[in-house]
Structure formats: C-alpha cells, structure tokens
Design an enzyme around this catalytic site. Structure first.
Site, short mmCIF file in Angstrom:
data_model
loop_
_atom_site.label_atom_id
_atom_site.label_comp_id
_atom_site.label_asym_id
_atom_site.label_seq_id
_atom_site.Cartn_x
_atom_site.Cartn_y
_atom_site.Cartn_z
N CYS A 33 0.83 -1.20 0.00
CA CYS A 33 0.00 0.00 0.00
C CYS A 33 0.87 1.26 0.00
O CYS A 33 2.06 1.22 0.27
CB CYS A 33 -0.93 -0.01 1.21
SG CYS A 33 -2.36 1.08 1.01
N ASP A 93 -5.92 -2.75 11.56
CA ASP A 93 -4.73 -1.90 11.57
C ASP A 93 -4.47 -1.43 12.99
O ASP A 93 -5.35 -1.50 13.86
CB ASP A 93 -4.96 -0.71 10.64
CG ASP A 93 -3.67 0.00 10.23
OD1 ASP A 93 -2.59 -0.43 10.67
OD2 ASP A 93 -3.77 0.98 9.48
#
Length: 222
Positions: free
Chosen positions: A7, A124
């Site tokens: 990412c 996360d």
C-alpha cells in the site's frame, strides 16, 4: 504464498518494483493528509502500466460516494478500502468489493464488526487522529481468535522483523504492508520488499481477498 498488498504506492517505479517482488495488490491512498497521497493522474498512469497484472485498491477516508465513484471509474479500481468512520449503510452503496478497516485501540470493541457485510475486514494499529500508515505494530492478540466468515487482512507496522510472527499469530487471509518496506513515507525500498517476500514465500492462505471477482468484468460503477 499468502496474498500481499503493498500500500501507499505513489509512483510508477515503486509499483513496478512491487510487482517484481510478488505483490498480489497495490494500494493508492486518496487521503490528502497522508504523506502517501497520490494524485489521480499518477494513479491513472500506473494503472495503465500494470494493466491487469495486479489488483488495484483505492484507499479512502470519509469521502463522499461521488468522489469515490469518480476516482474508481477513472482509474479502474478493483477494490475500495475504507479507513474512516464509514457506516454499514455507506458500504452497502458501493458495488465494488469493500475492504473495511478497523483500527484496534486498547479498548477496541470487536462486536462493531458484526454490523458490516463487506468483502473483507482489515485490522490496523491505532493512533489517535491518524487513520493509518502509522508504522505501529498491531496487538495481534486482540484479533487472534476471531470466529468470522469474512476474510481477515492484517496490517499495522508489518516488516521483515515481524511478518512471520504476525502471520503465525493471526492466520490472516492476506497481509497489507506499507511503512515496513519504505525508505521514507511514500517511497518504497525494493530490497526490503524482496526480503519480505522471501521470508513469506512458503506461507499459505485459504483464500485470496484480492482476487478480482469474475462478475466484476470491466464495470467499475458504484
């Protein structure tokens, strides 16, 4: 090998390096407060270059559906990743597969995930007023024994130092790596990516949440 999303891609060179290293998906961050924010024109150029060789994930934070629609259509995104406070109802209005992100704070209430009927759940690490890309390692114990049907994508400070342990602790369907393979925010390090993929080359996953559904075809309507 377990599916891996790299990412925070901001340039073509890094996208190509991620592909060479073995990435299943790459992520474009459309959150203008992020140091890894990518301009639409750059993302379009990268998407044209990779041309179906890797899944494309657009990362958004509390954006309007119209904005997500515009970005998705112009790039040809395959997945939408939502890092904000998007409601279950918001997610249901998106016709592309949705990856809903949950930041795991010390007082994280796991029951909130039950309201979301989405393609996959991404966990996360938590940092106040920061929706992601913190580099902090997630407390894996918080999600190690989840009994859910949706695929789990693990994120949060993953790097060569902890990637094996994180996969062993959580058994996710995929992992999402960002700051752990960077030279600086938004600039990837190909040597770190190669090293990380070498470490996990023998890992396995029961599913690939970044596999593009056949029914998706060439339609990117929201």
């Amino acid at each position: 090998m377990i599916p891996v999303k790299i990412c925070g891609i901001t340039n073509l060179e890094d996208a190509q390096a991620a592909l060479r290293s073995g990435a299943t998906a790459i992520g474009f961050i459309f959150y203008d407060k992020s140091p890894r924010y990518i301009h639409l024109e750059t993302a379009i150029q990268i998407a044209a270059d990779v041309n179906g060789k890797v899944s494309l994930v657009g990362v958004f934070v509390n954006e309007s559906l119209d904005y997500v629609r515009k970005i998705s259509e112009e790039i040809g995104l395959n997945f939408i990743q939502l890092h904000g406070n998007e409601s279950p109802e918001y997610c249901q209005q998106i016709n592309l597969p949705v990856i809903k992100v949950f930041r795991v704070s010390p007082d994280f209430n796991i029951s909130q995930i039950n309201s979301y009927n989405v393609h996959a759940l991404l966990f996360d690490s938590y940092k106040k007023n920061n929706p992601g890309g913190t580099g902090k390692v997630l407390n894996w114990d918080k999600i190690a024994n989840l009994q859910i049907d949706s695929p789990i994508i693990l994120s949060g400070g993953l790097s060569v130092e902890n990637i094996e342990d994180s996969i062993e602790a959580v058994s996710p369907s995929a992992v999402d790596v960002n700051s752990g393979v960077e030279l600086s925010p938004g600039i990837k390090d190909e040597k770190k990516m190669i090293a990380l993929f070498d470490i996990i080359k023998n890992t396995r996953s029961l599913s690939n949440p970044f596999q593009i559904p056949i029914a998706q075809g060439n339609s990117h309507d929201l």
